[in-house]
Design a protein around this motif. Structure first.
Motif, short mmCIF file in Angstrom:
data_model
loop_
_atom_site.label_atom_id
_atom_site.label_comp_id
_atom_site.label_asym_id
_atom_site.label_seq_id
_atom_site.Cartn_x
_atom_site.Cartn_y
_atom_site.Cartn_z
N ASP A 35 0.83 -1.21 0.00
CA ASP A 35 0.00 0.00 0.00
C ASP A 35 0.86 1.26 0.00
O ASP A 35 0.56 2.23 -0.70
N HIS A 36 1.94 1.25 0.76
CA HIS A 36 2.85 2.39 0.79
C HIS A 36 3.50 2.60 -0.58
O HIS A 36 3.60 3.73 -1.07
N ALA A 37 3.94 1.51 -1.21
CA ALA A 37 4.55 1.60 -2.54
C ALA A 37 3.54 2.10 -3.57
O ALA A 37 3.86 2.88 -4.46
N ARG A 38 2.28 1.68 -3.44
CA ARG A 38 1.23 2.12 -4.36
C ARG A 38 1.05 3.64 -4.26
O ARG A 38 0.92 4.31 -5.26
N GLU A 39 1.05 4.18 -3.05
CA GLU A 39 0.91 5.63 -2.86
C GLU A 39 2.06 6.37 -3.53
O GLU A 39 1.85 7.40 -4.18
N ILE A 40 3.27 5.87 -3.37
CA ILE A 40 4.44 6.52 -3.96
C ILE A 40 4.37 6.48 -5.48
O ILE A 40 4.58 7.49 -6.15
N VAL A 41 4.02 5.32 -6.03
CA VAL A 41 3.93 5.20 -7.49
C VAL A 41 2.84 6.10 -8.05
O VAL A 41 3.02 6.76 -9.07
N ASP B 286 1.20 10.90 -11.07
CA ASP B 286 0.50 12.20 -11.09
C ASP B 286 1.45 13.34 -11.42
O ASP B 286 1.12 14.22 -12.22
N SER B 287 2.62 13.34 -10.83
CA SER B 287 3.57 14.42 -11.11
C SER B 287 4.06 14.37 -12.55
O SER B 287 4.24 15.41 -13.18
N GLU B 288 4.26 13.18 -13.09
CA GLU B 288 4.69 13.05 -14.48
C GLU B 288 3.60 13.51 -15.44
O GLU B 288 3.87 14.14 -16.46
N GLN B 289 2.34 13.21 -15.13
CA GLN B 289 1.25 13.60 -16.00
C GLN B 289 1.02 15.11 -15.99
O GLN B 289 0.59 15.68 -16.98
N ASN B 290 1.32 15.77 -14.89
CA ASN B 290 1.08 17.20 -14.77
C ASN B 290 2.31 18.05 -15.11
O ASN B 290 2.23 19.26 -15.10
N TYR B 291 3.42 17.41 -15.43
CA TYR B 291 4.66 18.14 -15.74
C TYR B 291 4.60 18.67 -17.16
O TYR B 291 4.19 17.99 -18.10
#
Length: 69
Positions: A13-19, A24-29
Motif C-alpha cells: 500500500d505504501h509503494a502504491r501511494e508513492i507510485v 500524477d507528477s509526471e502527467q502534470n509536468y
C-alpha cells in the motif's frame, strides 16, 4: 504467516501511494524549451482579480473577501 502477510500488505500500500504520486507528477509536468511561451504565459495560480491591494488572495470573490469562503 499472518505477520508476514500484514507487513507485505502494508508495504504494498505504501509503494502504491508513492507510485501514484510519481505518475500524477509526471502527467502534470510541462516540458518546453519555448522561451516565448514560458515568458509570456498568462496563466497564474491565483487570478489577478482575486487579489487584494497587497497582492494577496482575499479580493472580491477570493478567500476572505466578499463572496469568498
Amino acid at each position: 504467516m499472518d505477520i508476514i502477510v500484514k507487513t507485505i500488505s502494508k508495504e504494498r500500500d505504501h509503494a502504491r501511494e508513492i507510485v501514484e504520486a510519481i505518475i500524477d507528477s509526471e502527467q502534470n509536468y510541462l516540458f518546453t524549451n519555448d522561451l516565448d511561451y514560458k515568458e509570456n504565459k498568462q496563466a497564474t495560480i491565483v487570478p489577478e482579480n482575486n487579489l487584494d491591494s497587497d497582492g494577496r488572495p482575499g479580493g472580491p470573490g477570493g478567500p476572505g473577501g466578499p463572496g469568498g469562503p
